[in-house]
Design a protein around this motif. Structure first.
Motif: not given
Lengths: 384, 384
Positions: A149-167
């Motif tokens: 899953a890739v989620i952004s926090d535009m207030s910080k100009n940050e976009k990161w991918g996260t990952a888990s078998d649970h997802m």
């Protein structure tokens, strides 16, 4: 071939009319959080059909709507709050990758005590998630069958991918007809995303992982064959079906297991969309040929030559010459798909190159060809 | 592409030293029925290593040994009896496809009140099975990752395949090093089995299932590339690894979903081994080129031409001519692998052709090219 553990537990109902399988959600309880974006699923009638099936199963439906492309942490927080306040049993995402990505982190956040942004930054803190279901409406990210899953926090100009078998979703419904209404622009961008996923896995230093390499080449062939067909004939079932199934196979682990390599074009692009909120697939289409040109050298020519010969049917015994032909075909393809060719085309200039390149370099250590901050700046500059 | 439901829940630990994951069996209880064939797993040290790991987990081990190639219903009955008398929690097969097939039907039979032969004849009566685990020692049948099992009753000259989602292994360990000691004859026969599984799925009348077709072609390429390497260098890790992973992918559903067709060479061969107990892969290697020649006609030439061009790199614009080249390469390959070329080579004559052909014809209705009893007799005769 390297050691690996294969686990793709998601069940897929693929084809026309498969939405009827939403009745299976009742196996996971009776309170569902329905996640979606704008109104397109209502216009297409998918929303009404899903709600009807869920109500027939006596399910109680809560809603998280308005999930945006490059999904934002604010939506995730809103969804987590709904889950916690209402003791939600499962999440159902109806939409493209952005909606599914958001729903995944909502499902994980619902089982976590702190702020869900923690789970984006530190994936190993994801210890559990509510069951995740999806109905896919756009062929691109492969989120319907993977752990990312890739989620952004535009207030910080940050976009990161996260990952888990649970997802990993428990079940996803892939009806190619749901993608008939996807615009030319989004179809092209989605196909560029699929191609990039395949290339990120295919260009690996692991030798003799042939099952994976041959599968990757087959998937690339499908993109190059069916992408233009889907643009010309939006309701060509086989084109939409092949793109849809290719998208899932590109990133569910199938072509990656045993041949792992760090991705690099995605980290470079994530910075572009974190800073400028551009369409992810367009950013990838702009960067990919430039990355290929940068990565091509005497040591890597054999791999680009494989790509050219096995995907583009290039007939040329000289590796370097074959490789160059393959890259030229790739560039031509993106152009033919109507995708932007330069960063300037999407309103990006040099202003943030340094900071974006530094962050991208941190994110792609161990990639096929090592990339320093300076290397990435030079790729960005070539793409201007 | 046809509608399909994808479900491949088996977890695979692939690579060197993965046997340590046998500790995961404790998740399913503490009484395990260990199933194996002759003494080869003891000689190779796999038996001792497995027992050591299971004992470290405080598991109680029961044994079903002596499972033969073309596994017999008598072994299944013996295993079911052991399960019922000792309230066994799970079965662990260590061996090739025969051992795993037997263990699967034991696991299903343990949850069934009648004679387990019923479950071979009527697969839908399989409603439940004990958890199934496997450690693979031979690349061939793909049983380690699929729902199938083939059991013989030699007293009736019957050999039937059964199938159930309940019989998909929960976890399998695939260590390519365990296949270093497989003889040339068994390596060649196993590879012929893999090739046949792929061809049975590949030669389908379903159009435009391109993900599946390209995957199948990639898997065939691996067999043709790595089969001879494994014969020449039995301890070539990458050859053994690619054959092993190809075998699993050939029959786990991946290349079949959405492109289903009835199999035909397998039913024809099952009669040979039911009547003569020959090595399954050898029977397939004898029949396959003759089936191809029979099935090639003006309507099917396009598909055999795809095969020739995409698998054998045949360059010929004429479909029929390309097809013939592809079939010739196939025949040559089996010969190069040292496999028998004729039924006479394996001691089979005309005596039972009629009865075998009738039973095979019943088993392959709906195949790529329709086959009557007379057609099958003519294929058997061509193979004499």
């Amino acid at each position: 071939m390297n050691n690996f553990t294969y686990s793709i537990p998601t069940k897929i109902h693929f084809g026309k009319g498969q939405i009827s399988h939403l009745s299976e959600l009742s196996e996971s309880g009776n309170k569902v959080l329905l996640c979606y974006g704008g109104g397109s699923i209502k216009k297409a009638g998918i929303y009404d059909e899903a709600v009807k099936i869920l109500k027939e199963e006596d399910m109680e439906i809560f809603e998280l709507s308005g999930i945006a492309p490059n999904p934002k942490i604010e939506s995730v927080r809103e969804g987590v709050k709904l889950c916690k306040e209402n003791s939600i049993d499962m999440v159902l995402a109806i939409g493209g990758g952005s909606v599914i990505d958001c729903a995944k982190v909502v499902a994980a956040g619902a089982c976590y005590d702190g702020d869900p942004w923690d789970l984006v930054i530190t994936p190993r803190w994801i210890k559990k998630a509510l069951p995740i279901y999806s109905v896919l409406t756009l062929s691109a990210t492969g989120s319907e069958m993977d752990k990312f899953a890739v989620i952004s926090d535009m207030s910080k100009n940050e976009k990161w991918g996260t990952a888990s078998d649970h997802m990993k979703p428990k079940m996803s419904i892939l009806d190619p007809e749901y993608t008939y209404s996807v615009s030319k622009k989004q179809t092209a961008a989605g196909t560029a995303d699929i191609i990039s996923h395949i290339c990120e896995n295919y260009f690996t230093n692991v030798k003799n992982a042939d099952v994976q390499a041959r599968f990757a080449e087959g998937l690339l062939k499908n993109c190059f064959k069916y992408g233009p067909v889907a643009l010309e004939e939006p309701d060509n079932y086989d084109a939409r079906a092949n793109l849809m199934w290719t998208a899932s196979m590109a990133i569910n682990g199938m072509i990656q297991y045993g041949a792992e390599v760090a991705w690099c074009v995605h980290p470079m692009e994530h910075e572009l969309s974190a800073f400028y909120d551009i369409t992810h697939g367009e950013g990838l289409a702009i960067l990919t040929p430039h990355w290929m040109e940068f990565a091509l050298n005497d040591d890597t020519a054999y791999k680009f030559a494989d790509y050219a010969r096995n995907v583009w049917d290039v007939v040329n015994d000289d590796d370097m010459a074959a490789a160059k032909e393959g890259i030229a075909y790739t560039r031509e393809y993106f152009k033919k798909m109507g995708l932007p060719q330069t960063l300037t085309d999407v309103g990006i200039d040099k202003e943030y190159f340094d900071i974006m390149a530094q962050k991208a370099a941190d994110g792609c250590k161990g990639s096929f060809v090592p990339l320093s901050k300076e290397d990435i700046v030079s790729i960005y500059e070539a793409a201007l």
